[in-house]
Scaffold this motif. Sequence first.
Motif, PDB file in Angstrom:
ATOM      1  N   GLU A  73      25.089  34.539  42.332  1.00 17.49           N
ATOM      2  CA  GLU A  73      24.779  34.140  43.710  1.00 17.49           C
ATOM      3  C   GLU A  73      25.685  34.872  44.696  1.00 17.49           C
ATOM      4  O   GLU A  73      25.230  35.412  45.688  1.00 17.49           O
ATOM      5  CB  GLU A  73      24.943  32.626  43.887  1.00 17.49           C
ATOM      6  N   SER A  74      26.979  34.866  44.406  1.00 15.66           N
ATOM      7  CA  SER A  74      27.874  35.650  45.264  1.00 15.66           C
ATOM      8  C   SER A  74      29.064  36.087  44.421  1.00 15.66           C
ATOM      9  O   SER A  74      29.636  35.281  43.687  1.00 15.66           O
ATOM     10  CB  SER A  74      28.352  34.811  46.449  1.00 15.66           C
ATOM     11  N   ALA A  75      29.374  37.354  44.521  1.00 17.73           N
ATOM     12  CA  ALA A  75      30.462  37.886  43.698  1.00 17.73           C
ATOM     13  C   ALA A  75      31.790  37.259  44.110  1.00 17.73           C
ATOM     14  O   ALA A  75      31.979  36.872  45.262  1.00 17.73           O
ATOM     15  CB  ALA A  75      30.532  39.392  43.859  1.00 17.73           C
ATOM     16  N   PHE A  76      32.687  37.142  43.163  1.00 14.89           N
ATOM     17  CA  PHE A  76      34.024  36.647  43.456  1.00 14.89           C
ATOM     18  C   PHE A  76      35.008  37.805  43.342  1.00 14.89           C
ATOM     19  O   PHE A  76      34.730  38.795  42.669  1.00 14.89           O
ATOM     20  CB  PHE A  76      34.409  35.549  42.449  1.00 14.89           C
ATOM     21  N   ASP A  77      36.159  37.645  43.980  1.00 14.34           N
ATOM     22  CA  ASP A  77      37.156  38.710  43.881  1.00 14.34           C
ATOM     23  C   ASP A  77      37.770  38.739  42.493  1.00 14.34           C
ATOM     24  O   ASP A  77      38.224  39.776  42.027  1.00 14.34           O
ATOM     25  CB  ASP A  77      38.258  38.508  44.919  1.00 14.34           C
ATOM     26  N   LEU A  78      37.768  37.567  41.846  1.00 15.46           N
ATOM     27  CA  LEU A  78      38.407  37.513  40.535  1.00 15.46           C
ATOM     28  C   LEU A  78      37.868  36.321  39.755  1.00 15.46           C
ATOM     29  O   LEU A  78      37.495  35.312  40.332  1.00 15.46           O
ATOM     30  CB  LEU A  78      39.925  37.382  40.729  1.00 15.46           C
ATOM     31  N   VAL A  79      37.821  36.468  38.436  1.00 19.89           N
ATOM     32  CA  VAL A  79      37.346  35.380  37.581  1.00 19.89           C
ATOM     33  C   VAL A  79      38.410  35.082  36.529  1.00 19.89           C
ATOM     34  O   VAL A  79      38.966  35.991  35.921  1.00 19.89           O
ATOM     35  CB  VAL A  79      36.041  35.779  36.858  1.00 19.89           C
ATOM     36  N   LEU A  80      38.699  33.786  36.358  1.00 22.66           N
ATOM     37  CA  LEU A  80      39.569  33.366  35.260  1.00 22.66           C
ATOM     38  C   LEU A  80      38.668  32.691  34.250  1.00 22.66           C
ATOM     39  O   LEU A  80      37.959  31.746  34.581  1.00 22.66           O
ATOM     40  CB  LEU A  80      40.603  32.368  35.769  1.00 22.66           C
ATOM     41  N   MET A  81      38.676  33.170  33.021  1.00 19.68           N
ATOM     42  CA  MET A  81      37.691  32.682  32.054  1.00 19.68           C
ATOM     43  C   MET A  81      38.365  32.294  30.750  1.00 19.68           C
ATOM     44  O   MET A  81      39.111  33.078  30.158  1.00 19.68           O
ATOM     45  CB  MET A  81      36.686  33.817  31.812  1.00 19.68           C
ATOM     46  N   ASP A  82      38.080  31.077  30.328  1.00 21.18           N
ATOM     47  CA  ASP A  82      38.601  30.612  29.052  1.00 21.18           C
ATOM     48  C   ASP A  82      37.859  31.334  27.926  1.00 21.18           C
ATOM     49  O   ASP A  82      36.670  31.599  28.039  1.00 21.18           O
ATOM     50  CB  ASP A  82      38.377  29.102  28.955  1.00 21.18           C
ATOM     51  N   VAL A  83      38.558  31.653  26.842  1.00 24.58           N
ATOM     52  CA  VAL A  83      37.883  32.359  25.749  1.00 24.58           C
ATOM     53  C   VAL A  83      37.044  31.404  24.898  1.00 24.58           C
ATOM     54  O   VAL A  83      35.875  31.653  24.633  1.00 24.58           O
ATOM     55  CB  VAL A  83      38.896  33.105  24.857  1.00 24.58           C
ATOM     56  N   SER A  84      37.664  30.271  24.500  1.00 19.83           N
ATOM     57  CA  SER A  84      36.856  29.400  23.628  1.00 19.83           C
ATOM     58  C   SER A  84      36.238  28.250  24.401  1.00 19.83           C
ATOM     59  O   SER A  84      36.928  27.369  24.904  1.00 19.83           O
ATOM     60  CB  SER A  84      37.692  28.880  22.459  1.00 19.83           C
TER      61      SER A  84
END
Length: 469
Positions: free
Chosen positions: A46-57
């Motif tokens: 929907e709208s790009a973010f400047d940064l993403v924090l993503m959990d692996v599991s």
Amino acid sequence: MAKKGSILVCDDEEIMRDVIGTLLSGAGYRVELARTGEQALEKYSESAFDLVLMDVSMPGMGGLTALEELMKIDAEAVVLMITAFATFDTAISAWEKGAHGVIRKPFKNEQIVSMVARGIKKRRKEEERQTLRQVMSRSVKRDAIVGRSQKMEDVFRMVERVAPARSTVLVTGESGTGKELLAKAIHEASPRTDNPFVVVNCTNFPSDLLESELFGHTKGAFTGAVAAKKGLFQVADTGTIFLDEIGDLRPEMQVKLLRVIQEREFTPVGETEPSSVDVRIIAATNVDLKEAVRSGAFREDLYYRLSVVPIELPSLRERPEDVLPLAQHFIRKYNEENAREISENLSPEVLSLLENYYYPGNVRELENIIERAVVIAASDEITVDCLRPEVRDPEIARATLQKAEGASGDFDIARGINFYDEVKRFEIDLIRRALDQTGGHQSRAARLLGLNATTLNSKIKSYNIPART
Ligand SMILES: Nc1ncnc2c1ncn2[C@@H]1O[C@H](COP(=O)(O)OP(=O)(O)OP(=O)(O)O)[C@@H](O)[C@H]1O
Ligand SMILES: [Mg+2]
């Protein structure tokens, strides 16, 4: 107050989302939360973010798959993966799928904040790079150029000699040898250092657009010229203009540039009177301009005007003594960027592999190799398995090359300097493999190879490498 940037936090655990979310909103970012990889992808599209924090599991689509999908939506996405099980394999695959970094749980708050700040900075830089106009404010000190080989010492001496004058400098060298860095260093060492340093990439711009970018235009000079605009030569007045990839300049523009160099004046689009400027020109190219002159693609008179002071940057494989100081320089850089403390002392084994590798992408490739090693290292030391396969095992490089050559290759990686054709074939093969690994994604592939995206794209074109289907 304007927010510092937008961040998407994706974690299946509510408490983690809360902790990170609160921390980052407190630090001035706009934060959105996602519970699953699917939800993160939806929000991102929907709208790009400047940064993403993503959990692996995470249950359902795991973090690594989500990362992969996300990079398809936005190849320049900056993603930091968070994991409690920072295994070697996880770190490698996160890295190869395009993650910007890996954060190990448990983490310290300051660590997240500083990695996020750096990630956002990178995103901004990338955005800046995407635009043609790029006025450099970052200062580069002479000691930003690392090198202690005789060949680099010679280069440094040249820089010191030419810096004070206004003479035009032509910097040549293979991709990734540090041409842009050198141009900045010349500017920094010159009396113009407090004045603008303007970078223009001459590749792939239609001549008319480049002309108005360089020389400016009057209001109404062409459709869409709703206001008058200064050209980059005016912006660079009293400073330095860096014309990158000069070999790609179209013939019409070559004539106009010649005039600027000879007369120190130019005419903005739509104007009748010429303007004059005091600009030092530094040009760079990784194509053989003499050859381009011979084939008629580049004007001979312009070539001579540009190459008043030619400086050639040696390829990295011609100066293996620079590998260690460069590697240490990059370990420091990426330690800081990733909040790690990897030792600058390399084991004899790792050092020897690094010194004997072939580096088609030169210093940029070494930088990329070290960045990757710093991110994925399991302990505080770079071990052999942190190195990319072709660095780790000369046989892989050799085999690749021999396959490309037909059975007859007796190519010596360490002494390969003279075999230009072999280098090409080797390079084509590496590019193909990188494209395969990244599903045909050019900017990802460029990153794997340690090339910049424009360079990779022009190599793909010039080698006629077919797009993957
Ligand atoms: N001698 C050096 N010391 C430290 N860093 C270097 C050195 N040479 C190159 N680098 C780094 O390597 C990367 C590539 O350098 P740069 O962009 O100047 O190369 P280039 O010759 O302009 O490449 P291309 O032809 O692909 O545009 C940059 O991150 C730069 O900071
Ligand atoms: Mg460059």
